[in-house]
Design a protein around this motif. Structure first.
Motif, mmCIF file in Angstrom:
data_model
loop_
_atom_site.group_PDB
_atom_site.id
_atom_site.type_symbol
_atom_site.label_atom_id
_atom_site.label_comp_id
_atom_site.label_asym_id
_atom_site.label_seq_id
_atom_site.Cartn_x
_atom_site.Cartn_y
_atom_site.Cartn_z
ATOM 1 N N GLN A 148 -56.984 -7.135 -5.480
ATOM 2 C CA GLN A 148 -56.761 -8.194 -4.499
ATOM 3 C C GLN A 148 -57.625 -9.418 -4.714
ATOM 4 O O GLN A 148 -57.264 -10.495 -4.284
ATOM 5 N N PHE A 190 -51.753 -6.343 0.337
ATOM 6 C CA PHE A 190 -52.425 -5.055 0.252
ATOM 7 C C PHE A 190 -52.301 -4.510 -1.166
ATOM 8 O O PHE A 190 -51.321 -4.765 -1.847
ATOM 9 N N ALA A 191 -53.299 -3.746 -1.575
ATOM 10 C CA ALA A 191 -53.214 -3.046 -2.851
ATOM 11 C C ALA A 191 -52.122 -1.982 -2.736
ATOM 12 O O ALA A 191 -51.986 -1.329 -1.709
ATOM 13 N N MET A 192 -51.341 -1.829 -3.776
ATOM 14 C CA MET A 192 -50.240 -0.879 -3.790
ATOM 15 C C MET A 192 -50.742 0.498 -4.200
ATOM 16 O O MET A 192 -51.638 0.612 -5.041
ATOM 17 N N ASP A 193 -50.167 1.529 -3.631
ATOM 18 C CA ASP A 193 -50.472 2.915 -4.018
ATOM 19 C C ASP A 193 -51.955 3.248 -3.896
ATOM 20 O O ASP A 193 -52.488 4.037 -4.673
ATOM 21 N N ASP A 194 -52.640 2.644 -2.945
ATOM 22 C CA ASP A 194 -54.073 2.901 -2.742
ATOM 23 C C ASP A 194 -54.888 2.680 -4.009
ATOM 24 O O ASP A 194 -55.925 3.299 -4.215
ATOM 25 N N CYS A 195 -54.410 1.845 -4.882
ATOM 26 C CA CYS A 195 -55.123 1.532 -6.125
ATOM 27 C C CYS A 195 -55.908 0.243 -5.876
ATOM 28 O O CYS A 195 -55.344 -0.848 -5.878
ATOM 29 N N VAL A 196 -57.188 0.353 -5.640
ATOM 30 C CA VAL A 196 -58.015 -0.798 -5.274
ATOM 31 C C VAL A 196 -58.413 -1.618 -6.499
ATOM 32 O O VAL A 196 -58.470 -2.833 -6.454
ATOM 33 N N ASN A 197 -58.667 -0.946 -7.624
ATOM 34 C CA ASN A 197 -59.106 -1.615 -8.856
ATOM 35 C C ASN A 197 -58.119 -1.372 -9.982
ATOM 36 O O ASN A 197 -57.435 -0.356 -10.010
ATOM 37 N N GLN A 203 -51.408 3.622 -15.346
ATOM 38 C CA GLN A 203 -52.371 4.327 -14.501
ATOM 39 C C GLN A 203 -52.614 5.764 -14.961
ATOM 40 O O GLN A 203 -53.650 6.332 -14.660
ATOM 41 N N THR A 218 -48.670 -5.214 -2.456
ATOM 42 C CA THR A 218 -47.570 -5.207 -1.511
ATOM 43 C C THR A 218 -47.841 -6.330 -0.525
ATOM 44 O O THR A 218 -48.970 -6.507 -0.079
#
Length: 151
Positions: A138, A122-129, A96, A114
């Motif tokens: 996701q 849910f996407a981890m660490d607010d990383c959507v893409n 990242q 997560t």
């Protein structure tokens, strides 16, 4: 494709699980099996073998993780599992981050999701893409496959 069983048998092959690969009349496929009958769980009194297949598996793990560690020689231990998880998390963080030409990371990473106790993903660490493709981490529910197969 690769499968290693109990550090005593390894099979490497090119076939896919589809009609084209398995029909026997279309694509050419190859598989190689390595078996060390003197290095099995039975001959080692229940301990993991330490022959060439085990060395091959350990070396592959080192290459993919980007790190060496004695714990990798005993993959069935908690120490090995914790080491792999730690390195995969670090590799994801490095993936990242901004590119650093001096650092060559391993390419085995923690999948950035997560799952809570209710099974929600849910996407981890607010990383959507994914950072390199902008593809969603996701994904989406399938309109054609039953939830049993996709969740």
């Amino acid at each position: 494709k690769l499968m290693i069983v109990d550090d005593s048998v390894a099979i490497v092959g090119s076939a896919n699980i589809n009609q084209r690969s398995l029909a026997g009349s279309r694509d050419s496929e190859l598989a190689v099996l390595a078996h060390q009958p003197e290095h099995t769980l039975l001959t080692q009194q229940g301990n993991l073998p330490q022959g060439e297949v085990a060395q091959f598996r350990t070396r592959l793990m080192e290459e993919h993780l980007g790190h060496r560690n004695q714990a990798l020689t005993k993959p069935n231990t908690e120490e090995s599992k914790q080491f792999v998880r730690y390195i995969c998390k670090k590799n994801w963080q490095n993936f990242q981050a901004d590119y650093d030409s001096e650092y060559v990371a391993g390419h085995l990473v923690e999948y950035p999701i997560t799952v809570d106790q209710d099974g929600q993903v849910f996407a981890m660490d607010d990383c959507v893409n994914f950072p390199d493709t902008e593809a969603p981490i996701q994904g989406a529910k399938s309109a054609h496959l039953p939830n049993k197969l996709t969740t």
